[in-house]
Design an enzyme around this catalytic site. Structure first.
Site, PDB file in Angstrom:
ATOM      1  N   GLY A 296      10.423   6.316   3.906  1.00 54.00           N
ATOM      2  CA  GLY A 296      11.820   6.407   4.301  1.00 54.00           C
ATOM      3  C   GLY A 296      12.318   5.276   5.161  1.00 54.00           C
ATOM      4  CG  MET A 297      10.903   4.488   9.066  1.00 52.70           C
ATOM      5  SD  MET A 297      11.251   5.063  10.736  1.00 52.70           S
ATOM      6  CE  MET A 297       9.609   4.947  11.453  1.00 52.70           C
TER       7      MET A 297
ATOM      8  CG  LEU B  41      -1.968  -1.104   1.273  1.00 49.68           C
ATOM      9  CD1 LEU B  41      -2.661  -1.113   2.618  1.00 49.68           C
ATOM     10  CD2 LEU B  41      -2.985  -0.936   0.161  1.00 49.68           C
TER      11      LEU B  41
ATOM     12  CG  ASP C 219       3.904  14.877  10.561  1.00 48.15           C
ATOM     13  OD1 ASP C 219       3.881  15.887   9.834  1.00 48.15           O
ATOM     14  OD2 ASP C 219       4.248  13.758  10.142  1.00 48.15           O
TER      15      ASP C 219
END
Length: 576
Positions: free
Chosen positions: A19-20, A15, A146
């Site tokens: 970055g990690m 999906l 965020d």
């Protein structure tokens, strides 16, 4: 992707990748008692960093305690083979960013009531998280940090889910972000977060205001392609004219609530997300008193053009059996929507390169049309540690070979200096630079207007994380002493000094003027512009000086008279 058995889960389709980690649709259960999950697996580069693993555990302890209808649920954290994973709630629907992109493209109508209703549910999630206490009754001190349209999901029933507490901050978090480091998406940060200041729940309230403005206008509040200019706009709170954009289109109560949430000074914002929710609820009752979640669900179904295709895929997934995969027949591979067996294919893990869409420190860009698969929870960030039925999963990080890349933490005085690696701009200090190759030598340069640039050579090495700090010196230090007495020459004797030579003028001693203003100000000294705050040392002759501090965005202009003492630092600290 090739379906595979992963512990008690069957992984079905990828999906998202970031970055990690990667996020994969999965199912678990048998004989009709099946449930779909979003499984997040840590990619190789993440597993090789012990510090990242420790960070994930720390964040896990926070996120597992957050159980609320408007926060996507996390069920399990564990390890299968060499893969750490997170089992999360699968949210069938769209992100708010996808809805905004469709509305901006004219493919759907996003009404003011839709935008306000969505943000009201975000406020409920935040109010719960902000007020969360531990078992002893102490506040956890959660700050999401965020909030953005990408991290707000709307399912097909009109229920909004806040996701990605991966960069959240809690007072009890043992792996706190270092002072001065930016975490989150630049275009949605509060001014204090963008200047690496102290943030609290009111920073989240500001970010909610930015999201609401974008949902009401279909324009980014801090638009622009240049990340440095965007960051400067955020740091100085250069808001667009809200009255001009929304006046006459929405009730005055909504404009007043939005302006309050977007106040530069945190003390002038809503004290809690619950207060903002009440203001928005009053405005919604004026816009559409009969509005319900069914109206928001209707909008999602209108935008979600892949609903039917996704339903067909789920029918084929129900026929995939873990036993068949493990019975030595090979791994099933979906062809034309039906599961078939591909002999000898194995069940290896497919790895995709990481993308930068959801970096902790990411640049806000113009909305783009995202793939409309059934959306997953917690794209690349929220990690929790919880065992299902067996309690918390504990483990010891293993030692791995030296990583191929390293992380460079760059800080400077003053902040907001440009960071260049091998001549390429990477961001502003304080900055976290990732993907820096270990085996190569790099030249790192930090520069800021009005200061002398500083360069360092980063030698090849094996350290996974390197921390560097730069102290930039203001341009225009003490001038070198010069003499106006000519040197004698062999053919011309030196002039005889006069009998009563004039006394040389006394050397004027200088001192430093330090200026710190919240949130910021232009600095004029004796009628001359000398820069923008913060300034650590403006060198001035000893004596009295007239200092003017101005902030056009706030309409503030303050005049001060200061006395600078030679060889000393005189400090000005103001809060507008």
């Amino acid at each position: 992707m090739v379906p595979e058995v992963f512990g008690k889960y069957v992984l079905l389709e990828r999906l998202g990748v970031g970055g990690m980690g990667e996020v994969v649709l999965a199912k678990a259960g048998t004989q009709g008692f099946e449930r779909y999950f979003a499984i997040k697996r840590i990619l190789t580069q993440g597993r090789e960093d012990d510090a990242m693993v420790a960070m994930l555990i720390s964040e896990a302890k926070l996120t597992i305690s957050l159980v609320h209808p408007n926060i996507a649920q996390v069920f399990e954290f564990g390890k299968v083979g060499n893969h750490f994973f997170l089992a999360m709630e699968y949210v069938e629907g769209l992100s708010l960013s996808q809805v905004l992109a469709a509305a901006a493209a004219g493919e759907a109508e996003l009404r003011a009531a839709d935008a306000v209703s969505c943000v009201i549910q975000v406020c409920r999630a935040l109010d719960y998280a902000h007020e969360k206490r531990d078992s002893t009754g102490s506040h956890l001190g959660v700050v999401h940090r965020d909030i953005s349209p990408q991290n707000v999901l709307v399912d097909t029933s009109g229920l909004v889910k806040l996701i990605d507490f991966g960069v959240a901050k809690a007072a009890s978090n043992v792996n706190k972000t270092g002072a001065g480091f930016l975490k989150g998406k630049i275009g949605y940060m509060s001014p204090e977060q963008a200047t690496a200041g102290v943030v609290d729940r009111r920073s989240d309230i500001y970010s909610v205001g930015v999201v609401l403005y974008e949902a009401l206008t279909l324009h980014r509040m801090f638009g622009g392609d240049d990340p440095l200019r965007v960051l400067m706009k955020v740091q100085t709170n250069q808001l667009p004219p809200i009255d001009k954009a929304l006046g006459g289109k929405v009730p005055a109560t909504l404009i007043a609530a939005l302006k309050k949430a977007l106040s530069t000074n945190p003390d002038d914002r809503h004290a809690t997300a619950g207060e903002l929710e009440r203001d928005l609820s009053r405005a919604l009752s004026e816009i559409d008193p009969a509005y319900t979640a069914h109206d928001l669900a209707k909008l999602v179904r209108e935008v979600d053009t892949e609903f039917e295709a996704r339903s067909e895929r789920f029918k084929s997934y129900s026929k995939i059996s873990p036993a068949e995969i493990l019975a030595g027949q090979g791994s099933p591979e979906l062809v034309g929507g039906e599961p078939t067996v591909k002999p000898g294919s194995g069940s290896g893990v497919t790895r995709l390169p990481a993308t930068s869409d959801d970096l902790d420190f990411s640049i806000s860009v113009e909305p783009r049309r995202a793939s409309r698969r059934g959306l997953v929870l917690g794209l690349l960030g929220a990690v929790v540690a919880a065992g299902v039925g067996a309690g918390l999963v504990w483990y010891q990080p293993w030692r791995s070979p030296p990583p191929a890349t390293r992380t460079i933490l760059v800080d400077s005085t003053p902040i907001a200096a440009r960071v260049l690696v091998d001549g390429e701009l990477k961001g502003l200090t304080p900055a976290t630079l990732t993907g820096i190759t270990v085996a190569e030598v790099h030249r790192l340069r930090v520069e800021k207007d009005g200061f002398e640039a500083e360069e360092r050579v980063l030698e090849a090495g094996t350290s996974a994380t390197v921390s560097l700090r730069f102290e930039l010196k203001p341009i225009g230090g003490e001038p070198a002493a010069v003499t106006d007495q000519p040197e004698p020459t062999p053919d011309k004797p030196a002039a005889r000094p006069p009998r009563n030579p004039p006394r040389p003028p006394a050397k004027t001693e200088k001192g430093c003027l330090s200026v710190m203003v919240h949130p910021w100000a232009y600095i004029n000294v004796d009628g001359e512009r000398v820069g923008q705050t913060p300034q650590q040392c403006i060198k001035l002759p000893a004596g009295k000086h007239k200092v003017t501090l101005s902030n056009p965005a706030l309409g503030v202009n303050k005049e001060l008279t200061v006395t600078v003492k030679g060889g000393q630092t005189t400090a000005i600290k103001e809060r507008f």
